[in-house]
Design an enzyme around this catalytic site. Structure first.
Site, short mmCIF file in Angstrom:
data_model
loop_
_atom_site.label_atom_id
_atom_site.label_comp_id
_atom_site.label_asym_id
_atom_site.label_seq_id
_atom_site.Cartn_x
_atom_site.Cartn_y
_atom_site.Cartn_z
N ASP A 104 0.93 -1.48 0.12
CA ASP A 104 -0.32 0.10 0.04
C ASP A 104 0.83 1.54 0.00
O ASP A 104 0.33 2.38 -0.57
CB ASP A 104 -1.04 -0.05 1.29
CG ASP A 104 -2.04 0.91 1.02
OD1 ASP A 104 -1.34 2.03 1.53
OD2 ASP A 104 -3.35 1.13 1.28
N GLY A 137 -4.39 2.65 -0.67
CA GLY A 137 -4.59 1.93 -1.45
C GLY A 137 -4.72 0.41 -1.19
O GLY A 137 -5.72 0.47 -2.07
N ASP A 138 -5.00 -0.08 -0.34
CA ASP A 138 -5.53 -1.73 -0.72
C ASP A 138 -7.10 -1.57 -0.66
O ASP A 138 -7.91 -2.14 -0.80
CB ASP A 138 -5.53 -2.37 0.49
CG ASP A 138 -3.71 -2.96 0.49
OD1 ASP A 138 -3.35 -2.73 -0.31
OD2 ASP A 138 -3.29 -3.17 1.47
N PHE A 139 -7.37 -0.15 0.01
CA PHE A 139 -9.48 -0.29 0.69
C PHE A 139 -9.92 0.33 0.23
O PHE A 139 -10.31 0.16 -1.55
CB PHE A 139 -9.38 -0.82 2.13
CG PHE A 139 -9.14 -1.75 2.97
CD1 PHE A 139 -9.68 -3.56 2.99
CD2 PHE A 139 -8.00 -2.02 3.80
CE1 PHE A 139 -9.41 -3.78 3.47
CE2 PHE A 139 -7.58 -2.96 3.68
CZ PHE A 139 -8.37 -4.26 4.16
#
Length: 377
Positions: free
Chosen positions: A127, A155-157
């Protein structure tokens, strides 16, 4: 009679991966899709994004196990691919050359960190790396300090799993018109950069034209910031941008008219911040809550996850649909780890009527393999 979930009947195959792929699958599951996760033999899972999902174990290096997955995807609606570029192709599962030829209605959602082309395409990352090259990380943090990583939320979610979910929904809308599936490519660089559309477009405006941590909405403004209260480690947030809200804040803090310098002159901001800092230290967070609750001062407590957990959380779906709402979220917010192989055989029976011993067998390591000659597809 309960309302039907909006994605009821949708069959989703999720290849086991880290946060963004499972989060996209979780959103689909919450709104009614049947999500089947594919795990590897002898694997363990720490994935907590598993609400409503089931799992089977497949060994994609084994021909019979590989065939079972291909048969699954011949009738599935969505495949979530969380792997780095080229992995599906090396597994003999090329979306365009194999999967879409077998099932033209399939939507293959491919989630990567970096873009599939360009400088970083073959590099590993997390991320922090994706939001770094997107330009977003450079905007986060206090003035004069190093950029501050906000966990793996952006980033990830937000820029990853949620954007991938949106892409799947768009592809479903398109399929309703064309009858054809397609490849959905999402990446966390473009996803997080898109989330920063407003500050990027505002670089030439007074709101975002300063260095990190000096702008109106990034902690630079004393009336859009957080302050520690009398009970150390407990904070209050302030977002009193509009004049009427700022007036309510000043009144709640107990300042008299004319006691504070004008906020319109940025040279006064350090003095204002110091005045607010000292005043917030005079009462506990609970005492400030009693002052500001029910007012328009845009002042609220900074609640901690442990506090929310103790209160049983109030976890709600990401959006409410009046006629076709999502499944209720877990009330306690606690972990719910789906062990590999859990519930997947029931899903195969529900989807296709498959039975163990007739349509597939189970190896000693738990991996399912397709039996010959009795396919119902």
């Amino acid at each position: 009679m309960s309302a039907q979930l909006p994605l009821a009947g949708l069959r989703v195959v999720e290849l086991a991966g880290l946060a963004p792929g499972p989060f996209a699958g979780l959103l689909l599951s919450d709104y009614g899709a049947s999500v089947l996760r594919i795990d590897r033999p002898n694997s363990t899972s720490t994935d907590q994004l598993t609400r409503g999902k089931s799992s089977i174990t497949l060994d994609l290096r084994d021909t019979a196990s590989h065939k079972l997955l291909l048969d699954l995807l011949s009738k599935a609606d969505v495949l979530i691919d969380p792997f780095r570029p080229g992995v599906l192709e090396r597994l003999g599962l090329s979306p365009k050359d194999v999967l879409l030829k077998r099932n033209p209605r399939l939507i293959v959602a491919r989630m990567t960190g970096f873009r599939r082309d360009g400088k970083y395409k073959d590099m590993a990352g997390h991320d922090i790396n994706y939001i770094a090259v997107s330009g977003v990380l450079s905007m986060l943090g206090r003035a004069g300090e190093r950029p501050y990583a906000p966990g793996n939320i952006l980033g990830d979610f937000a820029g990853g799993g949620a954007v991938c979910f949106q892409g799947i929904l768009l592809a479903l809308l398109s399929r309703a018109t064309t009858g054809r599936g397609q490849v959905v490519e999402a990446n966390m660089v473009d996803g997080s950069a898109y989330l920063a559309t407003m500050p990027r477009l505002g670089l030439q405006t007074p709101i975002w034209n300063g260095p990190r941590g000096t702008n109106m909405l990034d902690g630079g403004s004393p009336f859009y910031d957080t302050y520690e209260t009398k009970d150390a480690g407990k904070y209050f947030s302030v977002g009193a941008l509009e004049p009427q809200f700022y007036a309510a804040l000043v009144k709640g803090l107990g300042f008299q008219k004319g006691e504070l310098p004008s906020r319109e002159d940025r040279s006064n901001w350090p003095a204002l911040r110091e005045a607010f800092r000292k005043r917030f230290k005079e009462k506990t967070r609970a005492e400030w809550e009693a002052v500001f609750d029910g007012t328009d001062a845009c002042a609220t407590p900074v609640l901690e996850q442990s506090e929310l957990q103790e209160a049983g959380f109030d976890q709600r779906p990401i959006v409410h649909l009046s006629d076709t709402p999502a499944r209720p979220s877990a009330a306690d917010g606690g972990p719910s780890i789906l062990e590999p192989g859990t519930g997947g055989k029931d899903t195969l029976k529900a989807w296709f009527g498959w039975e163990q011993g007739r349509d597939y067998d189970t190896r000693m390591d738990g991996a399912l393999v397709r039996t010959d000659g009795k396919s119902k597809l």
